[in-house]
Design an enzyme around this catalytic site. Structure first.
Site, PDB file in Angstrom:
ATOM      1  N   CYS A  80      48.480  -0.805  55.692  1.00 22.43           N
ATOM      2  CA  CYS A  80      47.190  -0.972  55.009  1.00 22.43           C
ATOM      3  C   CYS A  80      46.591   0.386  54.664  1.00 22.43           C
ATOM      4  O   CYS A  80      46.229   1.158  55.551  1.00 22.43           O
ATOM      5  CB  CYS A  80      46.275  -1.795  55.924  1.00 22.43           C
ATOM      6  SG  CYS A  80      44.514  -1.582  55.693  1.00 22.43           S
ATOM      7  N   CYS A 112      43.027   1.146  55.835  1.00 19.98           N
ATOM      8  CA  CYS A 112      43.020   1.364  57.288  1.00 19.98           C
ATOM      9  C   CYS A 112      43.356   2.818  57.606  1.00 19.98           C
ATOM     10  O   CYS A 112      42.729   3.438  58.475  1.00 19.98           O
ATOM     11  CB  CYS A 112      44.044   0.470  57.983  1.00 19.98           C
ATOM     12  SG  CYS A 112      43.751  -1.290  57.787  1.00 19.98           S
TER      13      CYS A 112
END
Ligand code: ZN
Length: 144
Positions: free
Chosen positions: A69, A72
């Protein structure tokens, strides 16, 4: 009797009972000798999750994330900085939802990153989406 708090060691997951006014004085774990607050988020697993979230007398903020991600990864250094600012009044922790799927499923994490704030083992707030350090600190303080 001085006020004391149960704080979980980020290294060995032992629960330490510490005087509340000593939390900022660099306390060490009575079991393993490592620092109780090292200025970094704690990496949680399915097996250590409730040891921290369920036994800590300070609020625990968990960043649910995954290695694939992009947002993230962008948020990781911001979360790290927020940990340094918020300790020792809060514990910041991370849970890799790809490796620790049972916990992610239990809390019904639908998008990542998602921050969840726990107090006394119960979820009190959640916020999906990447945030900068200042916004993380503001959100945590507003909800704890
Ligand atoms: Zn320890």
């Amino acid at each position: 009797m001085p006020d004391s708090k149960h704080i979980v060691c980020p290294n060995c997951n032992a629960t330490n009972r510490l005087p509340a006014d000593r939390l900022a004085a660099g306390p060490k774990c009575g079991k393993c000798g490592e620092k109780i607050f090292a200025g970094h988020p704690v990496e949680l697993t399915d097996s250590s999750f409730m040891k921290h979230v369920g036994r800590s007398d300070i609020p625990v903020v968990v960043d649910f994330w995954a290695p694939w991600c992009g947002p993230c990864k962008m948020m990781a250094p911001q979360f790290e900085q927020a940990a340094a600012e918020l300790e020792p009044t809060m514990r910041l922790a991370k849970l890799n939802t790809e490796n620790e799927q049972a916990t992610a499923a239990r809390f019904n994490i639908r998008s990542i990153p998602t921050l969840v704030l726990f107090r006394n083992g119960r979820e009190v707030a959640r916020q999906p989406g990447a945030m900068g350090a200042a916004d993380i600190v503001r959100w945590v303080k507003a909800n704890s």
